[in-house]
Design a protein around this motif. Structure first.
Motif, PDB file in Angstrom:
ATOM      1  N   ARG A 127       0.844  -1.209   0.000  1.00  0.00           N
ATOM      2  CA  ARG A 127       0.000   0.000   0.000  1.00  0.00           C
ATOM      3  C   ARG A 127       0.872   1.249   0.000  1.00  0.00           C
ATOM      4  NH1 ARG A 127      -4.090   0.159   4.814  1.00  0.00           N
ATOM      5  NH2 ARG A 127      -2.199   0.495   6.034  1.00  0.00           N
ATOM      6  N   GLY A 128       0.569   2.171  -0.934  1.00  0.00           N
ATOM      7  CA  GLY A 128       1.332   3.419  -1.027  1.00  0.00           C
ATOM      8  C   GLY A 128       1.012   4.359   0.128  1.00  0.00           C
ATOM      9  N   ASN A 129       2.057   4.960   0.679  1.00  0.00           N
ATOM     10  CA  ASN A 129       1.886   5.892   1.798  1.00  0.00           C
ATOM     11  C   ASN A 129       2.781   7.105   1.545  1.00  0.00           C
ATOM     12  OD1 ASN A 129       2.015   7.302   4.248  1.00  0.00           O
ATOM     13  ND2 ASN A 129       1.785   5.442   5.470  1.00  0.00           N
ATOM     14  N   SER A 130       2.156   8.254   1.258  1.00  0.00           N
ATOM     15  CA  SER A 130       2.924   9.453   0.889  1.00  0.00           C
ATOM     16  C   SER A 130       3.687  10.053   2.075  1.00  0.00           C
ATOM     17  CB  SER A 130       1.992  10.515   0.298  1.00  0.00           C
ATOM     18  OG  SER A 130       0.982  10.862   1.226  1.00  0.00           O
ATOM     19  N   ASN A 131       3.420   9.574   3.291  1.00  0.00           N
ATOM     20  CA  ASN A 131       4.146  10.083   4.457  1.00  0.00           C
ATOM     21  C   ASN A 131       5.485   9.379   4.655  1.00  0.00           C
ATOM     22  OD1 ASN A 131       2.115  11.926   5.242  1.00  0.00           O
ATOM     23  ND2 ASN A 131       0.930  10.257   6.126  1.00  0.00           N
TER      24      ASN A 131
ATOM     25  N   VAL B 264       4.401   1.256   1.991  1.00  0.00           N
ATOM     26  CA  VAL B 264       5.679   1.589   1.348  1.00  0.00           C
ATOM     27  C   VAL B 264       5.607   3.002   0.778  1.00  0.00           C
ATOM     28  CG1 VAL B 264       6.318  -0.790   0.753  1.00  0.00           C
ATOM     29  CG2 VAL B 264       4.922   0.533  -0.845  1.00  0.00           C
ATOM     30  N   PRO B 265       6.752   3.675   0.629  1.00  0.00           N
ATOM     31  CA  PRO B 265       6.745   5.014   0.028  1.00  0.00           C
ATOM     32  C   PRO B 265       6.413   4.949  -1.460  1.00  0.00           C
ATOM     33  CG  PRO B 265       8.994   4.313   0.537  1.00  0.00           C
ATOM     34  CD  PRO B 265       8.089   3.260   1.075  1.00  0.00           C
ATOM     35  N   LEU B 266       5.931   6.060  -1.986  1.00  0.00           N
ATOM     36  CA  LEU B 266       5.623   6.131  -3.417  1.00  0.00           C
ATOM     37  C   LEU B 266       6.926   6.020  -4.208  1.00  0.00           C
ATOM     38  CD1 LEU B 266       2.957   8.987  -3.421  1.00  0.00           C
ATOM     39  CD2 LEU B 266       2.757   6.603  -2.700  1.00  0.00           C
ATOM     40  N   GLY B 267       6.869   5.247  -5.283  1.00  0.00           N
ATOM     41  CA  GLY B 267       8.081   4.997  -6.060  1.00  0.00           C
ATOM     42  C   GLY B 267       8.715   3.658  -5.735  1.00  0.00           C
ATOM     43  N   THR B 268       8.025   2.840  -4.914  1.00  0.00           N
ATOM     44  CA  THR B 268       8.567   1.527  -4.554  1.00  0.00           C
ATOM     45  C   THR B 268       8.262   0.510  -5.646  1.00  0.00           C
ATOM     46  OG1 THR B 268       8.364   1.958  -2.174  1.00  0.00           O
ATOM     47  CG2 THR B 268       8.486  -0.348  -2.855  1.00  0.00           C
ATOM     48  N   VAL B 269       9.266  -0.272  -5.972  1.00  0.00           N
ATOM     49  CA  VAL B 269       9.152  -1.347  -6.963  1.00  0.00           C
ATOM     50  C   VAL B 269       9.442  -2.667  -6.264  1.00  0.00           C
ATOM     51  CG1 VAL B 269      10.188  -2.335  -9.045  1.00  0.00           C
ATOM     52  CG2 VAL B 269       9.855   0.132  -8.880  1.00  0.00           C
ATOM     53  N   ALA B 270       8.569  -3.668  -6.470  1.00  0.00           N
ATOM     54  CA  ALA B 270       8.772  -4.993  -5.882  1.00  0.00           C
ATOM     55  C   ALA B 270       9.185  -5.956  -6.992  1.00  0.00           C
ATOM     56  CB  ALA B 270       7.486  -5.478  -5.214  1.00  0.00           C
TER      57      ALA B 270
ATOM     58  N   ILE C 250       4.371   0.839  -6.982  1.00  0.00           N
ATOM     59  CA  ILE C 250       3.462   1.684  -6.205  1.00  0.00           C
ATOM     60  C   ILE C 250       3.783   3.145  -6.495  1.00  0.00           C
ATOM     61  CG2 ILE C 250       2.735   2.363  -3.886  1.00  0.00           C
ATOM     62  CD1 ILE C 250       1.789  -0.420  -4.578  1.00  0.00           C
ATOM     63  N   LEU C 251       2.796   3.866  -7.064  1.00  0.00           N
ATOM     64  CA  LEU C 251       3.037   5.253  -7.470  1.00  0.00           C
ATOM     65  C   LEU C 251       2.073   6.243  -6.832  1.00  0.00           C
ATOM     66  CD1 LEU C 251       3.636   4.612 -11.279  1.00  0.00           C
ATOM     67  CD2 LEU C 251       5.358   5.009  -9.527  1.00  0.00           C
ATOM     68  N   GLU C 252       0.988   5.765  -6.206  1.00  0.00           N
ATOM     69  CA  GLU C 252      -0.032   6.681  -5.674  1.00  0.00           C
ATOM     70  C   GLU C 252      -0.314   6.421  -4.208  1.00  0.00           C
ATOM     71  OE1 GLU C 252      -3.508   6.347  -8.089  1.00  0.00           O
ATOM     72  OE2 GLU C 252      -2.372   6.486  -9.962  1.00  0.00           O
TER      73      GLU C 252
ATOM     74  N   GLU D 205       5.532 -18.282  -2.440  1.00  0.00           N
ATOM     75  CA  GLU D 205       6.647 -17.886  -1.574  1.00  0.00           C
ATOM     76  C   GLU D 205       7.904 -17.650  -2.384  1.00  0.00           C
ATOM     77  OE1 GLU D 205       8.869 -21.822   0.018  1.00  0.00           O
ATOM     78  OE2 GLU D 205       6.969 -21.408   1.032  1.00  0.00           O
ATOM     79  N   GLY D 206       8.813 -16.918  -1.817  1.00  0.00           N
ATOM     80  CA  GLY D 206      10.095 -16.684  -2.490  1.00  0.00           C
ATOM     81  C   GLY D 206      10.812 -15.485  -1.884  1.00  0.00           C
ATOM     82  N   TRP D 207      12.084 -15.341  -2.270  1.00  0.00           N
ATOM     83  CA  TRP D 207      12.860 -14.163  -1.868  1.00  0.00           C
ATOM     84  C   TRP D 207      12.479 -13.006  -2.781  1.00  0.00           C
ATOM     85  CZ3 TRP D 207      15.487 -13.486   2.444  1.00  0.00           C
ATOM     86  CH2 TRP D 207      15.875 -14.620   3.175  1.00  0.00           C
ATOM     87  N   LYS D 208      12.187 -11.880  -2.171  1.00  0.00           N
ATOM     88  CA  LYS D 208      11.718 -10.711  -2.916  1.00  0.00           C
ATOM     89  C   LYS D 208      12.585  -9.501  -2.586  1.00  0.00           C
ATOM     90  CE  LYS D 208       8.121 -13.094  -4.342  1.00  0.00           C
ATOM     91  NZ  LYS D 208       7.923 -13.449  -5.756  1.00  0.00           N
ATOM     92  N   ASN D 209      12.638  -8.559  -3.529  1.00  0.00           N
ATOM     93  CA  ASN D 209      13.369  -7.304  -3.310  1.00  0.00           C
ATOM     94  C   ASN D 209      12.419  -6.126  -3.436  1.00  0.00           C
ATOM     95  OD1 ASN D 209      15.809  -8.733  -3.163  1.00  0.00           O
ATOM     96  ND2 ASN D 209      16.061  -8.665  -5.375  1.00  0.00           N
ATOM     97  N   LEU D 210      12.503  -5.222  -2.477  1.00  0.00           N
ATOM     98  CA  LEU D 210      11.787  -3.946  -2.572  1.00  0.00           C
ATOM     99  C   LEU D 210      12.822  -2.867  -2.827  1.00  0.00           C
ATOM    100  CD1 LEU D 210       9.254  -4.188   0.413  1.00  0.00           C
ATOM    101  CD2 LEU D 210       8.725  -4.330  -2.013  1.00  0.00           C
ATOM    102  N   GLU D 211      12.604  -2.072  -3.881  1.00  0.00           N
ATOM    103  CA  GLU D 211      13.506  -0.969  -4.216  1.00  0.00           C
ATOM    104  C   GLU D 211      12.717   0.319  -4.214  1.00  0.00           C
ATOM    105  OE1 GLU D 211      15.139  -1.450  -8.078  1.00  0.00           O
ATOM    106  OE2 GLU D 211      16.219  -3.290  -7.604  1.00  0.00           O
ATOM    107  N   LEU D 212      13.340   1.376  -3.739  1.00  0.00           N
ATOM    108  CA  LEU D 212      12.709   2.695  -3.791  1.00  0.00           C
ATOM    109  C   LEU D 212      13.403   3.531  -4.850  1.00  0.00           C
ATOM    110  CD1 LEU D 212      10.887   4.961  -2.739  1.00  0.00           C
ATOM    111  CD2 LEU D 212      12.603   5.429  -0.997  1.00  0.00           C
ATOM    112  N   LYS D 213      12.605   4.069  -5.778  1.00  0.00           N
ATOM    113  CA  LYS D 213      13.125   5.018  -6.763  1.00  0.00           C
ATOM    114  C   LYS D 213      12.469   6.355  -6.450  1.00  0.00           C
ATOM    115  CE  LYS D 213      13.675   1.519 -10.347  1.00  0.00           C
ATOM    116  NZ  LYS D 213      13.375   1.138 -11.729  1.00  0.00           N
ATOM    117  N   VAL D 214      13.264   7.321  -6.070  1.00  0.00           N
ATOM    118  CA  VAL D 214      12.737   8.608  -5.613  1.00  0.00           C
ATOM    119  C   VAL D 214      11.879   9.262  -6.692  1.00  0.00           C
ATOM    120  CG1 VAL D 214      13.398  10.951  -4.976  1.00  0.00           C
ATOM    121  CG2 VAL D 214      14.583   9.013  -3.973  1.00  0.00           C
ATOM    122  N   LEU D 215      10.708   9.758  -6.261  1.00  0.00           N
ATOM    123  CA  LEU D 215       9.814  10.466  -7.179  1.00  0.00           C
ATOM    124  C   LEU D 215      10.075  11.962  -7.081  1.00  0.00           C
ATOM    125  CD1 LEU D 215       6.519   8.562  -6.351  1.00  0.00           C
ATOM    126  CD2 LEU D 215       7.738   8.456  -8.491  1.00  0.00           C
ATOM    127  N   ALA D 216      10.647  12.525  -8.106  1.00  0.00           N
ATOM    128  CA  ALA D 216      10.874  13.972  -8.118  1.00  0.00           C
ATOM    129  C   ALA D 216      10.715  14.451  -9.551  1.00  0.00           C
ATOM    130  CB  ALA D 216      12.272  14.312  -7.595  1.00  0.00           C
TER     131      ALA D 216
END
Length: 333
Positions: free
Chosen positions: A52-56, A94-100, A112-114, A153-164
């Protein structure tokens, strides 16, 4: 905790959605019915794992110790056609701009963008059907029911790409942090050595008529960043989302054109699509230049890319820079 440790833009976790509950095999038996029909209920659905996107939020720091994410299994079905309870879903903010991504395949599974956007990342297994679903005129006493589906199930990666809106690109010491501190309310760490900026710094630029746009000072790029030298990919992934790239080249550079070409080439090596973005060149520290030197530098710069001479110390050219950035961000598609 240091500022550097407060910014987490990559998390590796083991995730498993819930297994579906087993369907029940049962026949109605009570004091009035000695040999009743099948009444085995269905199993409940396994719990989903939801992003879930969270802008905070602006970092993945809160997930730092979130190593195993295991959703609840669905309950088994029971007699009297009672369906088992669904497993409890796990919602990860997760913050906006997160890619799983899936670690093994590298495939992007969710973006997640919104704010408030909810996406089922790993679906829980379906509950199995109870034996009451299998009664037919020719088989009125079915002895079988379904097992529940397994979760994912599996190993997963969460990456944050800054939204600017605007990304600041330049070698270490090009003056990016100083510029950001002058035109926004951001307070980046500033010092005269390479890699002062170890994390992306975001700032809002106040523009005319209460308008604003977001600018990010990104960790300094060096030759070879696309191969992972310096801060490498950790830096470059944050540039992917910026719609305008502002190249900051200091006035005292030995070769302004070469410096731009190196920076441009690093972006191309990492992802050729980066070259589709709008480029603007700002020559920083230009308070030390006279008109003759400016003219000489302007001739060095590549044609077709807007350029400005600015000074963060004297505020020279900063209003014009904001105008050019705003116009470029808001030009018709």
């Amino acid at each position: 905790m240091s500022e550097r440790n407060n910014f987490i833009d990559y998390i590796r976790i083991f995730a498993r959605s819930g297994h579906g509950g087993q369907g029940a095999t049962h026949f109605m038996r009570n004091k009035l019915t000695a040999m009743g029909g099948p009444d085995g209920g269905d199993g409940g659905r396994g719990g989903h794992i939801i992003l879930r996107g969270n802008s905070n939020l602006w970092t993945l720091l809160h997930l730092r110790y979130f190593k195993n994410v295991l959703a609840e299994n669905g309950e088994n079905g029971s007699k009297n056609n009672c369906t088992g309870r669904d497993g409890k879903d796990i919602i990860i903010d997760v913050p906006l701009g997160t890619v799983a991504r899936d670690e093994e395949s590298g495939k992007i599974e969710v973006e997640i963008l919104e704010d408030g956007q909810e996406v089922i990342w790993l679906k829980g297994g379906r509950g199995g059907l109870g034996n009451s679903n299998f009664a037919t005129p020719t088989n009125q006493v079915p002895e079988h029911s379904q097992p529940g589906e397994e979760g994912v199930e599996g190993w997963k990666n969460l990456e944050l790409k800054v939204l600017a809106d605007v990304g600041l690109v330049g070698f270490p010491n090009a003056g990016k942090s100083t510029l950001l501190s002058v035109i926004t309310a951001a307070k980046p760490k500033i010092a005269n050595y390479a890699f002062t900026t170890l994390i992306p710094q975001l700032g809002m630029v106040a523009y005319r008529d209460s308008k604003s746009f977001c600018i990010a000072d990104l960790p300094g790029i060096i030759e070879g960043a696309a191969e992972g030298k310096g801060l490498g990919h950790r830096f470059l992934r944050h540039i992917e989302r910026n719609s305008v790239l502002l190249f900051l080249i200091p006035a005292d550079s030995n070769d302004h054109k070469k410096e731009f070409e190196i920076l441009r080439n690093e972006l191309k090596e990492y992802n050729p699509e980066m070259l589709q973005k709008d480029f603007i060149i700002a020559v920083s520290k230009s308070d030390m230049l006279d008109d003759e030197l400016k003219e000489a530098i302007a001739k060095e710069l590549p044609e077709g890319i807007p350029h400005l001479f600015i000074s963060s110390v004297t505020n020279k050219g900063l209003t014009e820079l904001k105008d050019v950035l705003w116009e470029t961000l808001n030009k018709p598609a």
